[in-house]
Design a protein around this motif. Sequence first.
Motif, PDB file in Angstrom:
ATOM      1  N   PRO A 278       0.788  -1.247   0.000  1.00  0.00           N
ATOM      2  CA  PRO A 278       0.000   0.000   0.000  1.00  0.00           C
ATOM      3  C   PRO A 278       0.816   1.291   0.000  1.00  0.00           C
ATOM      4  O   PRO A 278       0.241   2.384  -0.112  1.00  0.00           O
ATOM      5  CB  PRO A 278      -0.811  -0.105   1.293  1.00  0.00           C
ATOM      6  N   LEU A 279       2.139   1.206   0.123  1.00  0.00           N
ATOM      7  CA  LEU A 279       2.932   2.429   0.244  1.00  0.00           C
ATOM      8  C   LEU A 279       4.266   2.242  -0.475  1.00  0.00           C
ATOM      9  O   LEU A 279       4.870   1.166  -0.435  1.00  0.00           O
ATOM     10  CB  LEU A 279       3.190   2.754   1.725  1.00  0.00           C
ATOM     11  N   SER A 280       4.713   3.290  -1.139  1.00  0.00           N
ATOM     12  CA  SER A 280       6.022   3.275  -1.785  1.00  0.00           C
ATOM     13  C   SER A 280       6.568   4.697  -1.818  1.00  0.00           C
ATOM     14  O   SER A 280       5.848   5.670  -1.572  1.00  0.00           O
ATOM     15  CB  SER A 280       5.925   2.711  -3.207  1.00  0.00           C
ATOM     16  N   ILE A 589     -11.237 -17.295   7.275  1.00  0.00           N
ATOM     17  CA  ILE A 589     -11.603 -16.043   6.613  1.00  0.00           C
ATOM     18  C   ILE A 589     -11.910 -16.338   5.153  1.00  0.00           C
ATOM     19  O   ILE A 589     -11.118 -16.995   4.465  1.00  0.00           O
ATOM     20  CB  ILE A 589     -10.452 -15.013   6.707  1.00  0.00           C
ATOM     21  N   ASP A 590     -13.051 -15.858   4.711  1.00  0.00           N
ATOM     22  CA  ASP A 590     -13.406 -15.953   3.298  1.00  0.00           C
ATOM     23  C   ASP A 590     -12.842 -14.707   2.596  1.00  0.00           C
ATOM     24  O   ASP A 590     -13.229 -13.577   2.920  1.00  0.00           O
ATOM     25  CB  ASP A 590     -14.924 -16.032   3.141  1.00  0.00           C
ATOM     26  N   LEU A 591     -11.980 -14.926   1.632  1.00  0.00           N
ATOM     27  CA  LEU A 591     -11.330 -13.794   0.973  1.00  0.00           C
ATOM     28  C   LEU A 591     -12.324 -12.899   0.250  1.00  0.00           C
ATOM     29  O   LEU A 591     -12.190 -11.676   0.246  1.00  0.00           O
ATOM     30  CB  LEU A 591     -10.261 -14.290  -0.018  1.00  0.00           C
ATOM     31  N   ASP A 592     -13.329 -13.501  -0.372  1.00  0.00           N
ATOM     32  CA  ASP A 592     -14.324 -12.694  -1.081  1.00  0.00           C
ATOM     33  C   ASP A 592     -15.050 -11.769  -0.119  1.00  0.00           C
ATOM     34  O   ASP A 592     -15.290 -10.586  -0.421  1.00  0.00           O
ATOM     35  CB  ASP A 592     -15.321 -13.603  -1.795  1.00  0.00           C
ATOM     36  N   LEU A 593     -15.422 -12.279   1.059  1.00  0.00           N
ATOM     37  CA  LEU A 593     -16.091 -11.437   2.047  1.00  0.00           C
ATOM     38  C   LEU A 593     -15.149 -10.363   2.594  1.00  0.00           C
ATOM     39  O   LEU A 593     -15.561  -9.227   2.850  1.00  0.00           O
ATOM     40  CB  LEU A 593     -16.615 -12.304   3.197  1.00  0.00           C
ATOM     41  N   LEU A 594     -13.872 -10.728   2.770  1.00  0.00           N
ATOM     42  CA  LEU A 594     -12.902  -9.758   3.261  1.00  0.00           C
ATOM     43  C   LEU A 594     -12.731  -8.614   2.258  1.00  0.00           C
ATOM     44  O   LEU A 594     -12.679  -7.445   2.642  1.00  0.00           O
ATOM     45  CB  LEU A 594     -11.554 -10.450   3.501  1.00  0.00           C
ATOM     46  N   LEU A 595     -12.712  -8.942   0.961  1.00  0.00           N
ATOM     47  CA  LEU A 595     -12.583  -7.906  -0.066  1.00  0.00           C
ATOM     48  C   LEU A 595     -13.840  -7.036  -0.141  1.00  0.00           C
ATOM     49  O   LEU A 595     -13.748  -5.812  -0.326  1.00  0.00           O
ATOM     50  CB  LEU A 595     -12.300  -8.554  -1.429  1.00  0.00           C
ATOM     51  N   ASP A 596     -14.997  -7.663   0.016  1.00  0.00           N
ATOM     52  CA  ASP A 596     -16.245  -6.890  -0.026  1.00  0.00           C
ATOM     53  C   ASP A 596     -16.333  -5.890   1.116  1.00  0.00           C
ATOM     54  O   ASP A 596     -16.905  -4.797   0.966  1.00  0.00           O
ATOM     55  CB  ASP A 596     -17.453  -7.839   0.037  1.00  0.00           C
ATOM     56  N   LEU A 604      -6.589  -2.407  -4.125  1.00  0.00           N
ATOM     57  CA  LEU A 604      -5.218  -2.867  -4.286  1.00  0.00           C
ATOM     58  C   LEU A 604      -5.157  -4.175  -5.076  1.00  0.00           C
ATOM     59  O   LEU A 604      -4.355  -4.346  -5.995  1.00  0.00           O
ATOM     60  CB  LEU A 604      -4.561  -3.072  -2.917  1.00  0.00           C
ATOM     61  N   VAL A 605      -6.045  -5.115  -4.691  1.00  0.00           N
ATOM     62  CA  VAL A 605      -6.064  -6.418  -5.371  1.00  0.00           C
ATOM     63  C   VAL A 605      -6.464  -6.249  -6.829  1.00  0.00           C
ATOM     64  O   VAL A 605      -5.832  -6.807  -7.741  1.00  0.00           O
ATOM     65  CB  VAL A 605      -7.014  -7.381  -4.636  1.00  0.00           C
ATOM     66  N   LEU A 606      -7.514  -5.477  -7.084  1.00  0.00           N
ATOM     67  CA  LEU A 606      -8.003  -5.299  -8.457  1.00  0.00           C
ATOM     68  C   LEU A 606      -6.960  -4.608  -9.325  1.00  0.00           C
ATOM     69  O   LEU A 606      -6.719  -5.023 -10.474  1.00  0.00           O
ATOM     70  CB  LEU A 606      -9.297  -4.490  -8.434  1.00  0.00           C
ATOM     71  N   ASP A 607      -6.317  -3.565  -8.797  1.00  0.00           N
ATOM     72  CA  ASP A 607      -5.302  -2.846  -9.567  1.00  0.00           C
ATOM     73  C   ASP A 607      -4.125  -3.763  -9.894  1.00  0.00           C
ATOM     74  O   ASP A 607      -3.580  -3.729 -11.006  1.00  0.00           O
ATOM     75  CB  ASP A 607      -4.827  -1.635  -8.764  1.00  0.00           C
ATOM     76  N   SER A 608      -3.733  -4.587  -8.938  1.00  0.00           N
ATOM     77  CA  SER A 608      -2.616  -5.499  -9.180  1.00  0.00           C
ATOM     78  C   SER A 608      -2.990  -6.557 -10.212  1.00  0.00           C
ATOM     79  O   SER A 608      -2.165  -6.935 -11.052  1.00  0.00           O
ATOM     80  CB  SER A 608      -2.206  -6.185  -7.871  1.00  0.00           C
ATOM     81  N   GLN A 609      -4.232  -7.041 -10.171  1.00  0.00           N
ATOM     82  CA  GLN A 609      -4.668  -8.012 -11.176  1.00  0.00           C
ATOM     83  C   GLN A 609      -4.637  -7.414 -12.576  1.00  0.00           C
ATOM     84  O   GLN A 609      -4.198  -8.052 -13.540  1.00  0.00           O
ATOM     85  CB  GLN A 609      -6.092  -8.491 -10.860  1.00  0.00           C
ATOM     86  N   LYS A 611      -2.720  -5.116 -13.678  1.00  0.00           N
ATOM     87  CA  LYS A 611      -1.357  -4.879 -14.132  1.00  0.00           C
ATOM     88  C   LYS A 611      -0.564  -6.171 -14.328  1.00  0.00           C
ATOM     89  O   LYS A 611       0.551  -6.139 -14.852  1.00  0.00           O
ATOM     90  CB  LYS A 611      -0.626  -3.973 -13.141  1.00  0.00           C
ATOM     91  N   SER A 612      -1.119  -7.286 -13.900  1.00  0.00           N
ATOM     92  CA  SER A 612      -0.424  -8.565 -14.078  1.00  0.00           C
ATOM     93  C   SER A 612      -0.663  -9.092 -15.476  1.00  0.00           C
ATOM     94  O   SER A 612      -1.602  -8.682 -16.176  1.00  0.00           O
ATOM     95  CB  SER A 612      -0.904  -9.574 -13.035  1.00  0.00           C
ATOM     96  N   GLU A 613       0.157 -10.022 -15.904  1.00  0.00           N
ATOM     97  CA  GLU A 613       0.080 -10.529 -17.269  1.00  0.00           C
ATOM     98  C   GLU A 613      -1.139 -11.416 -17.482  1.00  0.00           C
ATOM     99  O   GLU A 613      -1.729 -11.427 -18.557  1.00  0.00           O
ATOM    100  CB  GLU A 613       1.356 -11.308 -17.599  1.00  0.00           C
ATOM    101  N   ASN A 614      -1.519 -12.195 -16.502  1.00  0.00           N
ATOM    102  CA  ASN A 614      -2.614 -13.159 -16.677  1.00  0.00           C
ATOM    103  C   ASN A 614      -3.731 -12.982 -15.653  1.00  0.00           C
ATOM    104  O   ASN A 614      -4.439 -13.937 -15.327  1.00  0.00           O
ATOM    105  CB  ASN A 614      -2.071 -14.587 -16.613  1.00  0.00           C
ATOM    106  N   ASN A 615      -3.840 -11.760 -15.106  1.00  0.00           N
ATOM    107  CA  ASN A 615      -4.899 -11.441 -14.143  1.00  0.00           C
ATOM    108  C   ASN A 615      -4.766 -12.248 -12.847  1.00  0.00           C
ATOM    109  O   ASN A 615      -5.727 -12.429 -12.107  1.00  0.00           O
ATOM    110  CB  ASN A 615      -6.282 -11.682 -14.759  1.00  0.00           C
ATOM    111  N   SER A 616      -3.549 -12.729 -12.578  1.00  0.00           N
ATOM    112  CA  SER A 616      -3.307 -13.568 -11.405  1.00  0.00           C
ATOM    113  C   SER A 616      -2.196 -12.960 -10.565  1.00  0.00           C
ATOM    114  O   SER A 616      -1.185 -12.491 -11.102  1.00  0.00           O
ATOM    115  CB  SER A 616      -2.912 -14.980 -11.843  1.00  0.00           C
ATOM    116  N   ILE A 617      -2.378 -12.950  -9.248  1.00  0.00           N
ATOM    117  CA  ILE A 617      -1.368 -12.382  -8.351  1.00  0.00           C
ATOM    118  C   ILE A 617      -1.153 -13.309  -7.155  1.00  0.00           C
ATOM    119  O   ILE A 617      -2.074 -14.012  -6.724  1.00  0.00           O
ATOM    120  CB  ILE A 617      -1.792 -10.987  -7.829  1.00  0.00           C
TER     121      ILE A 617
END
Length: 659
Positions: A278-280, A589-596, A604-609, A611-617
């Motif tokens: 989240p920070l750079s 923890i359900d990741l989908d619920l955590l993201l919602d 962060l997750v969506l932006d990284s997906q 920018k990735s080559e195959n939508n996978s991170i």
Amino acid sequence: MGTGPYPSAEELNAPLICDDEEAQAYEMRDMLPAQDTTSNLTETGDDIRELRYSDNRPIWEKIWCGPINPEDEPPKFHLRWKTLKYLDGLPKRLFNSNLGNKALVRYGILIIYVSIWFSIVSSILFPYLLRAPVFSQNGSGEDITIMPLTCTQSLKSWKGENNACGTNAEFCTTTDNDFFVRCPALCDRAWIYSAQTVGNQRVKYREFNIGGGPTKDNAILSHPYRGDSAICSSAYHSGLISGLSGGCVRVSSQGPQAKFLSVNGKSGLSVGFDSFFPLSFAFTEMQDGIASGCYDPRSLVMALNIVFSLPIFFLYEAVIGYWTVTLAGFWTLLLIFDPPMLTDPTDLTTVAELISVGFERLLPLSFILYVIWKASVKRTLDNGSPLVKATLWFPMFWLGVMNNVTFDRLPVDRLTLKDLKELAGALLAVGSIISTILICAVIQTYSIWKSGRFAKYFKVLITVIMGVIALTLIPGLNLRIHHYILGMTLVMFCSTRGASAYLFQGILIGLVISGVGTWGFASIVETDLSLLRGEAGAAFMPPIFDFNESQPLTISWHPRNETAIPSELDGYSLLINDVERYVGPSSQIDLDLLLDGNLAFARLVLDSQQKSENNSIPLYIRVAHANTKNPIDKRGDYTNAAILQFPEGLWQDPSPGVS
């Protein structure tokens, strides 16, 4: 009994009394007046050598008692050349001159010389310590204060590793404004010595620079570094500061990044991290202004103190030279060359605290230096060769004082099996060091034997070894021989007059001052907790992950021993990509619920997906027992990172161990 001043031939062939050193001819040097030492000792030695022409003693007696005619003479190799012989006699000629033999004149010159020395050095040192560095903007006339940092410090807004920033890094907020940092010298080797976790990597014995690297894109001078990277170490990695004099840099927040590549820079490869954070930050040009007070004068101050102390050490009596260089070495090290704490010119109490720490350590150190002088150094330097002490003892002393740029650069940390395995090249370096020490020990042992004092020092050595063994038997404590302890112990065995004593004494006393000045009087025995140096391994063991292929995006775990969990650890702390994302009592923890429920995390997750080559991170996941109300202060150790490939749900178990 002999009728003359010396014993008869029958008495000389009698068995030696090893412990009665005053009966040995070589000890007369310490009892005679200084001006008569050389002539009287020479006559005595010549007479004894004429009388003692054979040695029929058993071999064990020869080893234990030493030679029949003990010898412990100062080095004379320099007397072969007229120029060196002339230089060696220069101090004596000066002090015997009409002007130099007057104490008032001699010591008056010394006081004036030291005053000039102090004035020059303080005019360089004190502005750096007391005057805040500033960036003066063109036109506006506004001065922006530049913040001093050490080589290994991260952003001051970043509180620390694991969950120190709180859930979703809420306590590590940062502004979009640029800020300025002053970096010290010697950031070319800014290793961290306590392991920190980056994803599934354990970073130790290297610079903590994640991503980044030099670039030139308009005003931007580096690629983004992960927000918890060491700023000054990263600045050196990007080639923006000097290892010799440091410098100032402008730091700009760059916000979240999808990944951080490992890039080759001035200090080698940075650490790579192939997921989001989240920070750079990046470094940008210092435009529209001038920075002042940026450069670290430690190398210049050290050089000046070496140069100014040499004439005193060479020309004046040994005791004056000894105390001059040891005190100069201590204050040089503590104030500027390897200070034990960071000082901030905008807060002068930090400078006062540093000076207070110096005096706190100086008093007991002065007693140790006095004992070393009486027990070892006085015998070597008093009535010795001024040229030899200036060319052997003096440079080796400063080599030891500058331990942080000499021996500390070797790939050796602590002599524990765990550390030796973790540090590349450590076993070879330790082997070389041990070989060198053994060679030096053999040389010095021969010098002691030749002087007829082997029995005495062998008894002292056995006593030291027995004491060390006794310390290792104390339950709950580990033996930790710091280099100041090593120095002040071994220097006692260098009480001879040969060239080896000059070399070994100088470097060992330098190590004593280096250790005490930088680290204080650290204990010779330490607990397991203190040896961890803040690393994981002392807190409660973490849970165990349970991966269910039918529910790949549900992260679950179970305690190792539910009945052993401390009552205060009533929940769990879950880290994703080294940032805490969940605190609570649930063991899944359900990741989908955590993201919602966490829009910032979801972005962060969506932006990284995207920018990735195959939508996978990859997601790096760690969990620990924690208190649900105060997880920062009350928690156990984390697991090592498991890897979940998102959104496919491919799982990789963590490696054994804790983080």
